[in-house]
Design a protein around this motif. Structure first.
Motif, PDB file in Angstrom:
ATOM      1  N   ALA A   1      -4.600  19.992   6.600  1.00 23.41           N
ATOM      2  CA  ALA A   1      -3.633  19.126   7.285  1.00 23.41           C
ATOM      3  C   ALA A   1      -4.081  18.888   8.722  1.00 23.41           C
ATOM      4  N   ARG A   2      -3.549  17.811   9.305  1.00 23.46           N
ATOM      5  CA  ARG A   2      -3.791  17.530  10.711  1.00 23.46           C
ATOM      6  C   ARG A   2      -2.661  16.649  11.224  1.00 23.46           C
ATOM      7  N   PRO A   3      -2.413  16.663  12.553  1.00 26.41           N
ATOM      8  CA  PRO A   3      -1.372  15.793  13.113  1.00 26.41           C
ATOM      9  C   PRO A   3      -1.843  14.346  13.160  1.00 26.41           C
ATOM     10  N   LEU A   4      -0.887  13.443  13.079  1.00 25.34           N
ATOM     11  CA  LEU A   4      -1.164  12.008  13.142  1.00 25.34           C
ATOM     12  C   LEU A   4      -0.156  11.367  14.082  1.00 25.34           C
ATOM     13  N   VAL A   5      -0.641  10.751  15.145  1.00 30.55           N
ATOM     14  CA  VAL A   5       0.235  10.007  16.059  1.00 30.55           C
ATOM     15  C   VAL A   5       0.600   8.689  15.388  1.00 30.55           C
ATOM     16  N   MET A   6       1.890   8.445  15.211  1.00 30.39           N
ATOM     17  CA  MET A   6       2.373   7.328  14.399  1.00 30.39           C
ATOM     18  C   MET A   6       2.684   6.068  15.211  1.00 30.39           C
ATOM     19  N   ASP A   7       2.605   6.124  16.536  1.00 30.02           N
ATOM     20  CA  ASP A   7       3.114   5.023  17.363  1.00 30.02           C
ATOM     21  C   ASP A   7       2.462   3.678  17.048  1.00 30.02           C
ATOM     22  N   LYS A   8       1.143   3.667  16.867  1.00 26.29           N
ATOM     23  CA  LYS A   8       0.470   2.399  16.589  1.00 26.29           C
ATOM     24  C   LYS A   8       0.890   1.840  15.225  1.00 26.29           C
ATOM     25  N   ILE A   9       1.085   2.714  14.267  1.00 24.49           N
ATOM     26  CA  ILE A   9       1.550   2.275  12.949  1.00 24.49           C
ATOM     27  C   ILE A   9       2.959   1.703  13.055  1.00 24.49           C
ATOM     28  N   LEU A  10       3.829   2.404  13.763  1.00 28.79           N
ATOM     29  CA  LEU A  10       5.220   1.956  13.886  1.00 28.79           C
ATOM     30  C   LEU A  10       5.311   0.631  14.645  1.00 28.79           C
ATOM     31  N   ASN A  11       4.506   0.486  15.686  1.00 29.97           N
ATOM     32  CA  ASN A  11       4.511  -0.777  16.439  1.00 29.97           C
ATOM     33  C   ASN A  11       3.991  -1.928  15.583  1.00 29.97           C
ATOM     34  N   HIS A  12       2.936  -1.667  14.835  1.00 30.36           N
ATOM     35  CA  HIS A  12       2.392  -2.705  13.964  1.00 30.36           C
ATOM     36  C   HIS A  12       3.401  -3.096  12.890  1.00 30.36           C
ATOM     37  N   ARG A  13       4.091  -2.104  12.341  1.00 34.99           N
ATOM     38  CA  ARG A  13       5.055  -2.353  11.253  1.00 34.99           C
ATOM     39  C   ARG A  13       6.217  -3.220  11.724  1.00 34.99           C
ATOM     40  N   ARG A  14       6.649  -3.043  12.974  1.00 40.18           N
ATOM     41  CA  ARG A  14       7.785  -3.823  13.494  1.00 40.18           C
ATOM     42  C   ARG A  14       7.486  -5.318  13.498  1.00 40.18           C
ATOM     43  N   ASN A  15       6.233  -5.684  13.620  1.00 36.09           N
ATOM     44  CA  ASN A  15       5.860  -7.088  13.750  1.00 36.09           C
ATOM     45  C   ASN A  15       5.462  -7.727  12.424  1.00 36.09           C
ATOM     46  N   GLN A  16       5.640  -6.986  11.328  1.00 39.65           N
ATOM     47  CA  GLN A  16       5.252  -7.516  10.023  1.00 39.65           C
ATOM     48  C   GLN A  16       6.473  -7.999   9.245  1.00 39.65           C
ATOM     49  N   ASN A  17       6.266  -9.013   8.451  1.00 36.84           N
ATOM     50  CA  ASN A  17       7.330  -9.530   7.590  1.00 36.84           C
ATOM     51  C   ASN A  17       6.695 -10.038   6.276  1.00 36.84           C
ATOM     52  N   PRO A  18       6.927  -9.313   5.184  1.00 37.26           N
ATOM     53  CA  PRO A  18       7.745  -8.108   5.033  1.00 37.26           C
ATOM     54  C   PRO A  18       7.045  -6.879   5.632  1.00 37.26           C
ATOM     55  N   LYS A  19       7.838  -5.876   5.927  1.00 37.28           N
ATOM     56  CA  LYS A  19       7.315  -4.673   6.568  1.00 37.28           C
ATOM     57  C   LYS A  19       6.689  -3.738   5.513  1.00 37.28           C
ATOM     58  N   PRO A  20       5.426  -3.322   5.705  1.00 34.38           N
ATOM     59  CA  PRO A  20       4.824  -2.358   4.780  1.00 34.38           C
ATOM     60  C   PRO A  20       5.507  -0.988   4.916  1.00 34.38           C
ATOM     61  N   GLY A  21       5.681  -0.303   3.808  1.00 36.67           N
ATOM     62  CA  GLY A  21       6.192   1.055   3.875  1.00 36.67           C
ATOM     63  C   GLY A  21       5.157   1.979   4.499  1.00 36.67           C
ATOM     64  N   PRO A  22       5.581   3.046   5.181  1.00 40.36           N
ATOM     65  CA  PRO A  22       4.611   3.965   5.802  1.00 40.36           C
ATOM     66  C   PRO A  22       3.570   4.488   4.817  1.00 40.36           C
ATOM     67  N   ALA A  23       3.998   4.744   3.555  1.00 39.05           N
ATOM     68  CA  ALA A  23       3.047   5.261   2.572  1.00 39.05           C
ATOM     69  C   ALA A  23       1.952   4.248   2.268  1.00 39.05           C
ATOM     70  N   LEU A  24       2.256   2.944   2.406  1.00 34.13           N
ATOM     71  CA  LEU A  24       1.254   1.924   2.108  1.00 34.13           C
ATOM     72  C   LEU A  24       0.125   1.949   3.138  1.00 34.13           C
ATOM     73  N   TYR A  25       0.462   2.269   4.392  1.00 36.58           N
ATOM     74  CA  TYR A  25      -0.590   2.420   5.397  1.00 36.58           C
ATOM     75  C   TYR A  25      -1.549   3.545   4.988  1.00 36.58           C
ATOM     76  N   LEU A  26      -0.975   4.666   4.552  1.00 35.02           N
ATOM     77  CA  LEU A  26      -1.815   5.788   4.127  1.00 35.02           C
ATOM     78  C   LEU A  26      -2.629   5.417   2.896  1.00 35.02           C
ATOM     79  N   LEU A  27      -1.995   4.701   1.978  1.00 33.38           N
ATOM     80  CA  LEU A  27      -2.673   4.334   0.744  1.00 33.38           C
ATOM     81  C   LEU A  27      -3.896   3.462   1.035  1.00 33.38           C
ATOM     82  N   ARG A  28      -3.716   2.486   1.905  1.00 33.21           N
ATOM     83  CA  ARG A  28      -4.813   1.585   2.254  1.00 33.21           C
ATOM     84  C   ARG A  28      -5.933   2.336   2.978  1.00 33.21           C
ATOM     85  N   ALA A  29      -5.575   3.221   3.917  1.00 30.57           N
ATOM     86  CA  ALA A  29      -6.590   3.995   4.644  1.00 30.57           C
ATOM     87  C   ALA A  29      -7.328   4.941   3.702  1.00 30.57           C
TER      88      ALA A  29
END
Length: 416
Positions: free
Chosen positions: A226-254
């Motif tokens: 395990a390791r820590p992950l700073v989520m701020d960039k993901i959360l900021n990017h998600r706010r500007n998307q329509n439709p908004k990707p679920g957090p798990a989708l970011y992990l899935l794509r990465a």
């Protein structure tokens, strides 16, 4: 003349006991070194117990059809002193002396000779005390030879469990009264009678399917990093998307991108080969009533995050409604799970039996993090990402590098 015990040997890693299938010797027989004197059955194979020195059989304790723990005396050989000196085998005299010694000063061997040692070592029921000098003969990692629990299941016990539809994990709570702590049929029947009046509910097909998958998955050596992950960039990017990707989708794509760069980390160990995935189809765990469904996002490495949103949202909705088509849950190579939706800050997810990896995301928590740019602590939203992997295929270093690469990709969500 010295007497040497025939002991139940350590027949392999994690083998704590074995059942006697056939006695190839009788009292009065002469044996030679390496002669197979007893045939035994473990939960892995049929094996032979051999004589370690030449001598005459003077006692047989073992009975066919009975299980004995590692280190149990199965019989006794009478040998010459020359044979003891040649082989270095432990005699009953040696064992009796060791058992009578104190912590600071070992007592000498019994003056009464072999007969006195034999009487001291023998139990009231005609058996023998377990030698304290016996050590597992498998070198390297410690090999447990536990005395309690369902370490070995006899053929009779296995047949009864089959009648009842039980598996080995179902009897792990039962304390065994058989040799070496083996759970007997009588122990099983007593336990079933004991819990007969307890309240119960019928397990759903979904729960039984999850249980079966986890049993099969846990047959492998699994580990988690395990390791820590700073989520701020993901959360900021998600706010500007329509439709908004679920957090798990970011992990899935990465995860899909990282695996495409290094496919061996998601390979299968088949015999002596690591089979690499042909396509990077990643599943997402969706909580449903009494279980979990894992719809698969196909070719997640070739589609952008925005291209995947519609497929992801549709599959998650179908999963929650229990209306997934059969082919939507097959042949994934890894899974992503967002257990942070339940407020959990860490976890050790378990991959499906047909997958080598599972990547988990915990709940985000506000934390102060030092900024070299400003020279102060700044508040960030930090989560933990956990990667559980099949340690036969991936080592800790490889899993760590994969997790670091995933974290690096998630810091540039606009490029996913």
């Amino acid at each position: 003349m010295p007497k040497v015990p025939i002991l139940m040997p350590q027949l392999g890693e994690s083998i704590a006991e074995a059942t006697i299938i056939r006695l190839n010797i009788a009292v009065g027989d002469s044996v030679v070194p390496d002669q197979e004197v007893i045939e035994v059955e473990t939960n892995k194979a049929t094996m032979g117990v051999t004589a370690l020195c030449a001598g005459e059989v003077v006692d047989i304790v073992a009975q066919e059809g009975v299980s004995y723990a590692v280190g149990t005396v199965l019989g006794v050989l009478e040998v010459t002193q020359e044979e003891v000196d040649r082989t270095g085998e432990t005699t009953l005299d040696d064992i009796a002396a060791a058992e009578n010694s104190n912590a600071s000063n070992a007592a000498p061997a019994n003056d009464g000779g072999d007969e006195e040692a034999n009487l001291h070592f023998k139990t009231e029921d005609g058996g023998y005390h377990e030698p304290k000098l016996v050590e597992p003969n498998v070198q390297g990692l410690p090999v447990p030879t536990g005395k309690g629990g369902a370490h070995y299941i006899s053929p009779r016990m296995r047949a009864r469990m089959t009648e009842l539809g039980l598996r080995a994990a179902d009897i792990s709570a039962i304390t065994g009264s058989g040799a070496g702590g083996r759970v007997t049929v009588e122990d099983l029947e007593a336990f079933l009678e004991y819990i007969d009046t307890w309240p119960r509910t019928k397990a759903s097909p979904m729960r039984l399917a999850v249980a079966d998958a986890m049993r099969r998955s846990w047959t492998r050596p699994l580990a988690t990093v395990a390791r820590p992950l700073v989520m701020d960039k993901i959360l900021n990017h998600r706010r500007n998307q329509n439709p908004k990707p679920g957090p798990a989708l970011y992990l899935l794509r990465a995860l899909a991108i990282a695996l495409a760069e290094n496919p061996t980390t998601a390979g299968y160990l088949i015999g002596e080969n690591v089979v690499h995935p042909r396509a990077f189809d990643i599943g997402v765990a969706v909580q449903v009533d009494d279980g979990v469904l894992v719809p698969i996002i196909r070719n997640a490495d070739t589609k952008t995050l925005s291209e995947l949103v519609a497929d992801y949202d549709n599959l998650v909705e179908l999963a929650r409604a229990r209306k997934l088509p059969a082919d939507a849950t097959q042949h994934g190579i890894a899974t992503v799970t967002n257990f942070g939706t339940f407020g959990l800050t860490w976890g050790t997810p378990i991959p499906l039996p047909n997958e080598t990896l599972i990547l988990g995301l915990s709940a985000g928590v506000k934390k102060p993090v030092w900024s070299d740019e400003t020279g102060t602590f700044i508040p960030v939203t930090e989560a933990e990402i956990d990667l559980t992997f099949d340690h036969r295929v991936v080592d800790g270093g490889g899993a760590g590098m994969l997790l670091n690469r995933i974290s690096e990709l998630l810091q540039a969500p606009e490029q996913l």
